[in-house]
Design a protein around this motif. Structure first.
Motif, PDB file in Angstrom:
ATOM      1  N   ARG A  82       0.876  -1.040   0.006  1.00  0.00           N
ATOM      2  CA  ARG A  82       0.062  -0.044  -0.047  1.00  0.00           C
ATOM      3  C   ARG A  82       0.886   1.475  -0.012  1.00  0.00           C
ATOM      4  O   ARG A  82       0.468   2.302  -0.775  1.00  0.00           O
ATOM      5  CB  ARG A  82      -0.959  -0.084   1.006  1.00  0.00           C
ATOM      6  CG  ARG A  82      -2.312  -0.797   1.226  1.00  0.00           C
ATOM      7  CD  ARG A  82      -3.321  -0.711   2.164  1.00  0.00           C
ATOM      8  NE  ARG A  82      -2.461  -1.201   3.497  1.00  0.00           N
ATOM      9  CZ  ARG A  82      -2.631  -2.640   3.784  1.00  0.00           C
ATOM     10  NH1 ARG A  82      -3.271  -3.416   2.871  1.00  0.00           N
ATOM     11  NH2 ARG A  82      -2.345  -2.860   4.895  1.00  0.00           N
ATOM     12  N   PHE A  83       2.032   1.374   0.724  1.00  0.00           N
ATOM     13  CA  PHE A  83       2.929   2.455   0.718  1.00  0.00           C
ATOM     14  C   PHE A  83       3.600   2.582  -0.306  1.00  0.00           C
ATOM     15  O   PHE A  83       3.936   3.827  -0.933  1.00  0.00           O
ATOM     16  CB  PHE A  83       4.011   2.353   1.857  1.00  0.00           C
ATOM     17  CG  PHE A  83       4.547   3.493   2.292  1.00  0.00           C
ATOM     18  CD1 PHE A  83       4.239   4.477   2.810  1.00  0.00           C
ATOM     19  CD2 PHE A  83       6.110   3.419   1.806  1.00  0.00           C
ATOM     20  CE1 PHE A  83       4.929   5.439   3.053  1.00  0.00           C
ATOM     21  CE2 PHE A  83       6.634   4.620   2.009  1.00  0.00           C
ATOM     22  CZ  PHE A  83       6.245   5.477   2.786  1.00  0.00           C
ATOM     23  N   ASP A  84       4.146   1.566  -1.089  1.00  0.00           N
ATOM     24  CA  ASP A  84       4.819   1.783  -2.422  1.00  0.00           C
ATOM     25  C   ASP A  84       4.346   0.642  -3.291  1.00  0.00           C
ATOM     26  O   ASP A  84       4.777  -0.444  -3.357  1.00  0.00           O
ATOM     27  CB  ASP A  84       6.438   1.360  -2.031  1.00  0.00           C
ATOM     28  CG  ASP A  84       7.193   1.543  -3.143  1.00  0.00           C
ATOM     29  OD1 ASP A  84       6.916   1.854  -4.307  1.00  0.00           O
ATOM     30  OD2 ASP A  84       8.559   1.503  -2.931  1.00  0.00           O
ATOM     31  N   PRO A  85       3.667   1.181  -4.344  1.00  0.00           N
ATOM     32  CA  PRO A  85       3.017   0.381  -5.147  1.00  0.00           C
ATOM     33  C   PRO A  85       3.974  -0.301  -6.056  1.00  0.00           C
ATOM     34  O   PRO A  85       3.651  -1.623  -6.758  1.00  0.00           O
ATOM     35  CB  PRO A  85       2.231   1.407  -6.416  1.00  0.00           C
ATOM     36  CG  PRO A  85       1.984   2.595  -5.591  1.00  0.00           C
ATOM     37  CD  PRO A  85       3.160   2.583  -4.621  1.00  0.00           C
ATOM     38  N   SER A  86       5.335  -0.068  -6.018  1.00  0.00           N
ATOM     39  CA  SER A  86       6.346  -0.898  -6.978  1.00  0.00           C
ATOM     40  C   SER A  86       6.534  -2.225  -6.255  1.00  0.00           C
ATOM     41  O   SER A  86       7.257  -2.943  -7.086  1.00  0.00           O
ATOM     42  CB  SER A  86       7.811   0.146  -6.946  1.00  0.00           C
ATOM     43  OG  SER A  86       8.290  -0.017  -5.597  1.00  0.00           O
ATOM     44  N   PHE A  87       6.154  -2.380  -5.027  1.00  0.00           N
ATOM     45  CA  PHE A  87       6.087  -3.806  -4.570  1.00  0.00           C
ATOM     46  C   PHE A  87       4.928  -4.558  -4.745  1.00  0.00           C
ATOM     47  O   PHE A  87       4.840  -5.862  -4.802  1.00  0.00           O
ATOM     48  CB  PHE A  87       6.097  -3.851  -2.945  1.00  0.00           C
ATOM     49  CG  PHE A  87       7.609  -3.531  -2.702  1.00  0.00           C
ATOM     50  CD1 PHE A  87       8.240  -4.477  -1.899  1.00  0.00           C
ATOM     51  CD2 PHE A  87       7.860  -2.281  -2.449  1.00  0.00           C
ATOM     52  CE1 PHE A  87       9.713  -4.381  -1.471  1.00  0.00           C
ATOM     53  CE2 PHE A  87       9.452  -1.971  -2.172  1.00  0.00           C
ATOM     54  CZ  PHE A  87       9.987  -2.931  -1.525  1.00  0.00           C
ATOM     55  N   ALA A  88       3.734  -4.286  -5.588  1.00  0.00           N
ATOM     56  CA  ALA A  88       2.909  -4.843  -6.033  1.00  0.00           C
ATOM     57  C   ALA A  88       2.939  -5.620  -7.326  1.00  0.00           C
ATOM     58  O   ALA A  88       3.879  -5.181  -8.257  1.00  0.00           O
ATOM     59  CB  ALA A  88       1.714  -4.087  -5.908  1.00  0.00           C
ATOM     60  N   VAL A  89       2.281  -6.741  -7.746  1.00  0.00           N
ATOM     61  CA  VAL A  89       2.516  -7.339  -8.840  1.00  0.00           C
ATOM     62  C   VAL A  89       1.923  -6.438  -9.924  1.00  0.00           C
ATOM     63  O   VAL A  89       0.463  -5.846  -9.810  1.00  0.00           O
ATOM     64  CB  VAL A  89       1.768  -8.791  -8.882  1.00  0.00           C
ATOM     65  CG1 VAL A  89       1.888  -9.458 -10.449  1.00  0.00           C
ATOM     66  CG2 VAL A  89       2.675  -9.655  -7.959  1.00  0.00           C
ATOM     67  N   GLY A 135       2.743  -7.513 -21.204  1.00  0.00           N
ATOM     68  CA  GLY A 135       1.917  -8.455 -20.435  1.00  0.00           C
ATOM     69  C   GLY A 135       2.177  -9.422 -19.583  1.00  0.00           C
ATOM     70  O   GLY A 135       1.583 -10.416 -18.894  1.00  0.00           O
ATOM     71  N   GLN A 136       3.711  -9.373 -19.367  1.00  0.00           N
ATOM     72  CA  GLN A 136       4.288 -10.270 -18.535  1.00  0.00           C
ATOM     73  C   GLN A 136       4.134  -9.816 -17.060  1.00  0.00           C
ATOM     74  O   GLN A 136       3.961  -8.702 -16.644  1.00  0.00           O
ATOM     75  CB  GLN A 136       5.885 -10.411 -18.712  1.00  0.00           C
ATOM     76  CG  GLN A 136       6.097 -11.043 -20.128  1.00  0.00           C
ATOM     77  CD  GLN A 136       5.941 -12.420 -20.006  1.00  0.00           C
ATOM     78  OE1 GLN A 136       6.196 -13.197 -19.140  1.00  0.00           O
ATOM     79  NE2 GLN A 136       5.533 -12.835 -21.303  1.00  0.00           N
ATOM     80  N   LEU A 137       3.961 -10.814 -15.991  1.00  0.00           N
ATOM     81  CA  LEU A 137       3.818 -10.284 -14.497  1.00  0.00           C
ATOM     82  C   LEU A 137       5.201 -10.102 -14.077  1.00  0.00           C
ATOM     83  O   LEU A 137       6.172 -10.661 -14.466  1.00  0.00           O
ATOM     84  CB  LEU A 137       2.967 -11.530 -13.903  1.00  0.00           C
ATOM     85  CG  LEU A 137       1.783 -11.684 -14.242  1.00  0.00           C
ATOM     86  CD1 LEU A 137       1.027 -13.027 -13.213  1.00  0.00           C
ATOM     87  CD2 LEU A 137       0.857 -10.612 -13.710  1.00  0.00           C
ATOM     88  N   SER A 138       4.818  -9.103 -13.236  1.00  0.00           N
ATOM     89  CA  SER A 138       6.414  -8.643 -12.340  1.00  0.00           C
ATOM     90  C   SER A 138       6.619  -9.601 -11.430  1.00  0.00           C
ATOM     91  O   SER A 138       5.778 -10.472 -11.065  1.00  0.00           O
ATOM     92  CB  SER A 138       6.239  -7.562 -11.933  1.00  0.00           C
ATOM     93  OG  SER A 138       5.421  -7.188 -10.815  1.00  0.00           O
ATOM     94  N   LEU A 139       7.648  -9.384 -10.584  1.00  0.00           N
ATOM     95  CA  LEU A 139       8.033 -10.034  -9.539  1.00  0.00           C
ATOM     96  C   LEU A 139       6.941 -10.035  -8.363  1.00  0.00           C
ATOM     97  O   LEU A 139       6.340  -8.873  -8.318  1.00  0.00           O
ATOM     98  CB  LEU A 139       9.395  -9.791  -8.949  1.00  0.00           C
ATOM     99  CG  LEU A 139      10.667  -9.938  -9.994  1.00  0.00           C
ATOM    100  CD1 LEU A 139      11.648  -9.136  -9.392  1.00  0.00           C
ATOM    101  CD2 LEU A 139      10.813 -11.395  -9.989  1.00  0.00           C
ATOM    102  N   SER A 140       6.732 -10.976  -7.695  1.00  0.00           N
ATOM    103  CA  SER A 140       5.829 -10.797  -6.572  1.00  0.00           C
ATOM    104  C   SER A 140       6.369 -10.275  -5.417  1.00  0.00           C
ATOM    105  O   SER A 140       7.484 -10.080  -5.221  1.00  0.00           O
ATOM    106  CB  SER A 140       5.166 -12.356  -6.272  1.00  0.00           C
ATOM    107  OG  SER A 140       6.093 -12.972  -5.367  1.00  0.00           O
ATOM    108  N   PRO A 141       5.202  -9.687  -4.583  1.00  0.00           N
ATOM    109  CA  PRO A 141       5.730  -8.864  -3.442  1.00  0.00           C
ATOM    110  C   PRO A 141       6.294  -9.952  -2.437  1.00  0.00           C
ATOM    111  O   PRO A 141       7.409  -9.649  -1.651  1.00  0.00           O
ATOM    112  CB  PRO A 141       4.363  -8.375  -2.606  1.00  0.00           C
ATOM    113  CG  PRO A 141       3.455  -8.446  -3.761  1.00  0.00           C
ATOM    114  CD  PRO A 141       3.842  -9.419  -4.720  1.00  0.00           C
TER     115      PRO A 141
END
Length: 140
Positions: A6-13, A19-25
């Motif tokens: 919630r604080f830093d959206p860069s940690f969200a998927v 269209g590739q998913l990023s790394l998971s939190p």
């Protein structure tokens, strides 16, 4: 994990432009916490958390800064005058006038201490340890 996302959206998927998913939190936080808890270097964790060394270092820096920004005002602050009055009052009633807290130390065995550092961290316990220190008050 929820607070960090919630604080830093860069940690969200997220999805990238392909269209590739990023790394998971979970991956990001596991890497950062293993670096903190075990002193693991980023290049040692790259296969474990499936992240490049540079990405892991970036995540680690963000994680540490986010924790300080999120919780620093609550947990890393100097006591207020009201806090001091409460602490002094409690200590006086317990027969320790003028005491606002006590330092408690313990040796914590560092099982995964890098072998090159073991000599620096080996003392009277004859195995690598880290000394943990905390200032404890009546409510901790």
């Amino acid at each position: 994990m929820g607070d960090i996302v919630r604080f830093d959206p860069s940690f969200a998927v997220r999805r990238d432009s392909l269209g590739q998913l990023s790394l998971s939190p979970e991956q990001k936080l596991t890497g950062a916490m293993r670096m903190l808890a075990y002193g693991s270097p980023a290049d040692q964790l790259d296969e474990y958390v499936r992240m490049s060394e540079s990405t892991l270092m970036e995540v680690f820096r963000k994680f540490c800064n986010n924790i300080i920004n999120m919780y620093g005002a609550t947990y890393l602050r100097a006591p207020t005058p009201a806090d001091l009055r409460i602490l002094l009052s409690k200590a006086s009633r317990r027969g320790l006038p003028g005491m606002i807290g006590s330092i408690d130390c313990m040796h914590w065995e560092w099982r995964n201490c890098p072998s090159g550092w073991a000599g620096q961290y080996t003392g009277h316990m004859h195995r690598p340890t880290i000394i943990l220190e905390v200032v404890a008050s009546y409510n901790t």
